[in-house]
Scaffold this motif. Sequence first.
Motif, PDB file in Angstrom:
ATOM      1  N   GLY A 152     -22.409 -26.822 -18.570  1.00 42.22           N
ATOM      2  CA  GLY A 152     -23.363 -27.258 -19.577  1.00 42.22           C
ATOM      3  C   GLY A 152     -23.635 -28.745 -19.492  1.00 42.22           C
ATOM      4  O   GLY A 152     -24.783 -29.191 -19.591  1.00 42.22           O
ATOM      5  N   TRP A 153     -22.580 -29.536 -19.291  1.00 40.91           N
ATOM      6  CA  TRP A 153     -22.766 -30.982 -19.171  1.00 40.91           C
ATOM      7  C   TRP A 153     -23.557 -31.338 -17.916  1.00 40.91           C
ATOM      8  O   TRP A 153     -24.415 -32.225 -17.937  1.00 40.91           O
ATOM      9  CB  TRP A 153     -21.409 -31.687 -19.159  1.00 40.91           C
ATOM     10  N   ILE A 154     -23.289 -30.631 -16.832  1.00 40.37           N
ATOM     11  CA  ILE A 154     -24.050 -30.880 -15.595  1.00 40.37           C
ATOM     12  C   ILE A 154     -25.524 -30.591 -15.827  1.00 40.37           C
ATOM     13  O   ILE A 154     -26.404 -31.336 -15.389  1.00 40.37           O
ATOM     14  CB  ILE A 154     -23.492 -30.021 -14.439  1.00 40.37           C
ATOM     15  N   ASP A 155     -25.790 -29.511 -16.547  1.00 42.31           N
ATOM     16  CA  ASP A 155     -27.182 -29.153 -16.821  1.00 42.31           C
ATOM     17  C   ASP A 155     -27.848 -30.221 -17.687  1.00 42.31           C
ATOM     18  O   ASP A 155     -28.998 -30.603 -17.444  1.00 42.31           O
ATOM     19  CB  ASP A 155     -27.227 -27.794 -17.525  1.00 42.31           C
ATOM     20  N   ARG A 156     -27.144 -30.718 -18.694  1.00 38.78           N
ATOM     21  CA  ARG A 156     -27.701 -31.752 -19.552  1.00 38.78           C
ATOM     22  C   ARG A 156     -27.985 -33.023 -18.769  1.00 38.78           C
ATOM     23  O   ARG A 156     -29.029 -33.660 -18.940  1.00 38.78           O
ATOM     24  CB  ARG A 156     -26.742 -32.064 -20.698  1.00 38.78           C
ATOM     25  N   LEU A 157     -27.065 -33.415 -17.898  1.00 37.68           N
ATOM     26  CA  LEU A 157     -27.262 -34.620 -17.109  1.00 37.68           C
ATOM     27  C   LEU A 157     -28.457 -34.494 -16.170  1.00 37.68           C
ATOM     28  O   LEU A 157     -29.105 -35.477 -15.828  1.00 37.68           O
ATOM     29  CB  LEU A 157     -25.992 -34.931 -16.300  1.00 37.68           C
ATOM     30  N   GLY A 158     -28.750 -33.258 -15.770  1.00 41.24           N
ATOM     31  CA  GLY A 158     -29.899 -33.015 -14.908  1.00 41.24           C
ATOM     32  C   GLY A 158     -31.194 -32.812 -15.672  1.00 41.24           C
ATOM     33  O   GLY A 158     -32.216 -32.463 -15.081  1.00 41.24           O
TER      34      GLY A 158
END
Length: 499
Positions: free
Chosen positions: A373-379
Motif C-alpha cells: 500500500g505504501w509503495i502504491d501511495r508513493l507511486g
Amino acid sequence: MRCVVFGATGYIGGRLVPELLNAGHRVRVAARQPGKLADAEWADAVEVCRADVTDAASVADAVAGQEVVYYLVHSLHSAGYRDIDRRAARHVAHAAHEAGVRRIVYLGGIVPDAAHVSEHLRSRAEVGRILLDSPVPTVALRAAVVLGSGSASFEMLRYLTERLPIMVTPRWARNRVQPIAVRDVLHYLRRAAELPDGLDRGFDIGGPDVVTYVGLMRRYARAAGLPRRVVLPVPVLSPWLSAQWVEFVTPVPRAIAVPLIGSLINEAVCHDHDIAAYIPDPPGGLTGCDDAIRLALARIRDTDVPTRWSDASTPGAPSDPLPTDPGWTGGSLYTDTRRRETDADPAEVWRIVESIGGEHGWYSFPLAWAVRGWIDRLGGGVGLRRGRRDPHRLRVGEALDWWRVEHLDRPRTLRLRAEMRVPGRAWLELSVAPRPGGGAVYRQRAVFVPHGLAGHLYWKAIAPFHGIVFGGMARNITGAAGRVVAPGRAGATTGRQRR
C-alpha cells in the motif's frame, strides 16, 4: 416533476436522488456504468439508463421526456479534464434544448475575485458559463468546502487533524473559506427544481460561518474531543507541495488533493446570499460548521455513510469487466486459484468475505499488504487508506482499500477490480457455495492481465509470495468462519493460461 440526474454514482448525486424521490419527483438516473447503482437503496424507485456525457447520442436519450436536468458530473479524475468537461457540458446543454427541458441545475465552485484562479475552479466556472449561455434556463449553484461524512474535503480535514497534533500549515491554510453542510447543499439542489420558469443565473451558497482552514481544523479537533492542535505557519503557498503531504497523511490521492488545495489558494467566500430570495433557508436555519462536523462524525460512528468521495472512479483505473475464460481472446492471463472446505455455515463464510478489507484487514500477512500500500501511495496510487463505507456490507461500485467492488452476488460471489498502480489489470474474486452434506466450499481466484514486458516481469516477481499472501488469505478466511476440514485436492494452481 420528471428529473434526470447525471452523476448519481457520485458523492452529491447519490444523496440527491432520494431527496428528489421524497419530494415526489419522478427520477431517471443516467450513469456510464448502471451496474454501480444496483445496490443503492433507491434503485428500484428510479429509472436507470446508460449514458456517457461525452457521447452526445446517449445524453440525448437520457434527457428525452424530462423537465429538469441535474448536472453533477466532473471529470477531475481524468487527464485533460477541462476539455472533457467543456465537451460534456455542451452535449448536455444542446440535448436539453432539443428535448424541451425547462431547467438545468448545476453545482460548481465559488470563484474568487482574483488574478490567479486554479485550473479546477476555472473549469467549474467554464462549465457553468456554457450551461448559463444555453437557451435552457439554468440555475448554477456555487459552493466552497462541503462538510459531510464521506466528502473529499471532509476526509482531508478529518485525517489531517486527527493524525497531526502539531501541524505545519502553508499560507493557503490561513485564507478564509465559507463551508456548507452537505444537507444544506441538498436542500438548495432539491428546491432548485421548483424555481419559477425562466430564472437563469448563478448563486453562491454557503453556511453561516466564515473561517480559515486552520480554524476549521481547530473546530474539528474540538468536535472530535481531540487536544488543541499546535499550528506552525510557514510562508509556503505551493498547492502541489501541499498535496504531496496530504496524500501522505490522508486517504485522498494526489490527483484529487492538488485541485482541492488549488481551490484554497484564494479565499472562497460567498459574494452574496441572493439565493434566499428564491429558496428560503432550511427550517431551523443553515447548519453551522460545528454542527456540520458533529453530524458528519455521528454518521461515521454509526457507519451510516450513504456516499463517499471514493465512489467515483479513480484516475487510471481499468473499467473493462473481468476477462472471463470464454470471452478472453489473445494475450496472456495469469491466475492464482485457491479452494478450501469448511464445516462452517456458508452464511458465516460469506459474512467474513463481505467484511474483508478496511479495519478487518485482508486475512494474510498484514505487513506485506501495508508495504504494498505504501509503495502504491508513493507511486501516486490510492494505497490501502480508502478503507470501506460500512464494516460489514458492500455495494457495487464502492471503493474498498485499493480495490473497487465490480460485482456482488450476495451471498455467493464478490469480485474486486484493482485500482492500485500495476503494469496490467487485476481482479480478485471470492466465492462461497454450500458443500454437499453440510458446510461450505470457499473459492478464491486472482486474475492478472499483464501489459507489456513489465507486466510479465511483475507477475513473475511476486509469484513466490502468492502462497503466503493468497494461500494465507484462503486459509484464514475459512478459519475465521469455522474449523477447516481439509484443503481442496488441487490446493492452489498458479500459472499462465494462453488464449
